[in-house]
Write a protein that holds these residues in place. Sequence first.
Motif, PDB file in Angstrom:
ATOM      1  N   ILE A 152       5.427  30.929  -7.710  1.00  0.00           N
ATOM      2  CA  ILE A 152       4.799  30.217  -8.825  1.00  0.00           C
ATOM      3  C   ILE A 152       5.442  28.839  -8.949  1.00  0.00           C
ATOM      4  CG2 ILE A 152       4.317  30.268 -11.293  1.00  0.00           C
ATOM      5  CD1 ILE A 152       4.578  33.313 -11.183  1.00  0.00           C
ATOM      6  N   GLY A 153       4.597  27.813  -9.005  1.00  0.00           N
ATOM      7  CA  GLY A 153       5.115  26.440  -8.961  1.00  0.00           C
ATOM      8  C   GLY A 153       5.322  26.002  -7.529  1.00  0.00           C
ATOM      9  N   ALA A 154       4.424  26.425  -6.645  1.00  0.00           N
ATOM     10  CA  ALA A 154       4.620  26.261  -5.205  1.00  0.00           C
ATOM     11  C   ALA A 154       4.526  24.823  -4.723  1.00  0.00           C
ATOM     12  CB  ALA A 154       3.594  27.119  -4.446  1.00  0.00           C
ATOM     13  N   GLY A 175       0.931  31.036  -2.869  1.00  0.00           N
ATOM     14  CA  GLY A 175       1.390  29.966  -3.736  1.00  0.00           C
ATOM     15  C   GLY A 175       0.522  29.820  -4.965  1.00  0.00           C
ATOM     16  N   VAL A 176       1.155  29.536  -6.110  1.00  0.00           N
ATOM     17  CA  VAL A 176       0.447  29.260  -7.351  1.00  0.00           C
ATOM     18  C   VAL A 176       0.708  27.808  -7.721  1.00  0.00           C
ATOM     19  CG1 VAL A 176       0.127  29.901  -9.769  1.00  0.00           C
ATOM     20  CG2 VAL A 176       0.797  31.641  -8.093  1.00  0.00           C
ATOM     21  N   CYS A 177      -0.357  27.032  -7.928  1.00  0.00           N
ATOM     22  CA  CYS A 177      -0.208  25.610  -8.207  1.00  0.00           C
ATOM     23  C   CYS A 177      -1.464  25.076  -8.873  1.00  0.00           C
ATOM     24  CB  CYS A 177       0.080  24.831  -6.920  1.00  0.00           C
ATOM     25  SG  CYS A 177      -1.270  24.911  -5.718  1.00  0.00           S
ATOM     26  N   SER A 180      -4.597  19.816  -7.627  1.00  0.00           N
ATOM     27  CA  SER A 180      -4.243  18.671  -6.780  1.00  0.00           C
ATOM     28  C   SER A 180      -3.257  19.026  -5.675  1.00  0.00           C
ATOM     29  CB  SER A 180      -3.658  17.547  -7.637  1.00  0.00           C
ATOM     30  OG  SER A 180      -2.431  17.949  -8.217  1.00  0.00           O
ATOM     31  N   LYS A 181      -2.659  20.221  -5.753  1.00  0.00           N
ATOM     32  CA  LYS A 181      -1.624  20.601  -4.786  1.00  0.00           C
ATOM     33  C   LYS A 181      -2.051  21.721  -3.849  1.00  0.00           C
ATOM     34  CE  LYS A 181       1.888  19.378  -8.222  1.00  0.00           C
ATOM     35  NZ  LYS A 181       3.065  19.843  -9.000  1.00  0.00           N
ATOM     36  N   VAL A 182      -3.288  22.188  -3.970  1.00  0.00           N
ATOM     37  CA  VAL A 182      -3.741  23.325  -3.176  1.00  0.00           C
ATOM     38  C   VAL A 182      -3.615  23.060  -1.682  1.00  0.00           C
ATOM     39  CG1 VAL A 182      -5.763  24.698  -2.548  1.00  0.00           C
ATOM     40  CG2 VAL A 182      -5.255  24.264  -4.956  1.00  0.00           C
ATOM     41  N   SER A 183      -4.079  21.914  -1.224  1.00  0.00           N
ATOM     42  CA  SER A 183      -4.031  21.598   0.207  1.00  0.00           C
ATOM     43  C   SER A 183      -2.597  21.518   0.703  1.00  0.00           C
ATOM     44  CB  SER A 183      -4.756  20.282   0.485  1.00  0.00           C
ATOM     45  OG  SER A 183      -6.129  20.396   0.190  1.00  0.00           O
ATOM     46  N   ASP A 195      -5.171  28.625  -7.552  1.00  0.00           N
ATOM     47  CA  ASP A 195      -5.286  27.456  -8.420  1.00  0.00           C
ATOM     48  C   ASP A 195      -5.296  27.971  -9.863  1.00  0.00           C
ATOM     49  OD1 ASP A 195      -6.114  25.356  -9.993  1.00  0.00           O
ATOM     50  OD2 ASP A 195      -7.869  24.846  -8.783  1.00  0.00           O
ATOM     51  N   TYR A 196      -4.191  27.716 -10.586  1.00  0.00           N
ATOM     52  CA  TYR A 196      -4.071  28.305 -11.915  1.00  0.00           C
ATOM     53  C   TYR A 196      -5.098  27.767 -12.911  1.00  0.00           C
ATOM     54  CZ  TYR A 196      -1.325  24.101 -13.106  1.00  0.00           C
ATOM     55  OH  TYR A 196      -0.879  22.806 -13.294  1.00  0.00           O
ATOM     56  N   SER A 197      -5.758  26.662 -12.581  1.00  0.00           N
ATOM     57  CA  SER A 197      -6.808  26.162 -13.473  1.00  0.00           C
ATOM     58  C   SER A 197      -8.098  26.968 -13.333  1.00  0.00           C
ATOM     59  CB  SER A 197      -7.087  24.683 -13.186  1.00  0.00           C
ATOM     60  OG  SER A 197      -7.742  24.517 -11.932  1.00  0.00           O
ATOM     61  N   GLN A 198      -8.179  27.782 -12.268  1.00  0.00           N
ATOM     62  CA  GLN A 198      -9.383  28.572 -12.013  1.00  0.00           C
ATOM     63  C   GLN A 198      -9.192  30.064 -12.289  1.00  0.00           C
ATOM     64  OE1 GLN A 198     -12.352  27.120 -11.184  1.00  0.00           O
ATOM     65  NE2 GLN A 198     -11.242  25.191 -11.487  1.00  0.00           N
TER      66      GLN A 198
END
Length: 325
Positions: A152-154, A175-177, A180-183, A195-198
């Motif tokens: 978490i916070g990857a 990874g959890v992020c 903007s950091k997924v890629s 993607d924690y926003s989803q």
Amino acid sequence: MKAIASDRYGSAENLALRDVDVPRIGAGEVLVEVHAAGVDPGVWIMMTGRPLAVRLASGIRRPRNPVLGRAVAGVVSAVGDGVTRFRPGDEVYGTAESGTFAQFTRARERRLARMPANLTFDQAAAVPISAVTALKAVKDARVRAGQRVLVIGAGGGVGSYAVQLVKQRGALPTGVCGPSKVSLVRSLGAVEVIDYSQREIDSSGVHHHAIIDTAGNRPLSLLRRVITPDGVIALVGGGHAKGAVLGGFGRQMAAPLISPFGRARLAGVTAREHHADLDELTRLLEAGEITPVVGRTYELAEAADAMRYLEEGHATGKIIVSVRR
């Protein structure tokens, strides 16, 4: 010498570029000409004096050391009595005692290591605190080959190393992020990215053998829902979390007491500052098995802007203050 300093706790508005004395070294210490310094939540804690518990070590009413910064990469300028591992001209990295947002800093020999040959100074300054913490977290989480590990916070300073170290051990990192950091997180070796926003970490019903939580903003009940009964939850950081006295560190300190009561084992991660960990990381860095992720770089005079960006809480990888280019 020039340094970024403040004589009182508070916001980045208090920071100023000013002339201070070059630190004097004693036995077992090294004077380092700073080329780059790392920016991390620990610097924010020392700048603000929050949580209040840190003032027991840093000064109750005002900071004993007005110069900010701990992580350093630079060149040895002088060595004190008894120093045997370094000599002037050596390129080193590690943590320092007298502040690293400065042209020179004082460091203990045991907290420095020779800089990896394949890194720039900016990249090397991104290693000493964040990568060492990630290494300790992976060990405390007892990560083994084939395990599913949730980080978490990857996309942050510690998390970006944790993903790589989990993969290096033959485990399967998720990874959890933020979006903007997924890629980036996927490029670091994550087999899945949330993607924690989803969606939340329990949305898929998958159970992990270990969790490395660098964010500190999810309740333990949620973390326990996504881990196997014999798994380990490694709690890292949380310096920005609420709590005037202990901040986010209260959860880490309570981990040994809470651990017996509930699913999985809790481990509060506290990294040491010793060259043995840096030496281990150097081998991985030089072999190309892990690599620093440097997000933004600021000049020394822009250090206050670096702290403001850190305070936003969404930095990608490591923030660096470049002192000598």
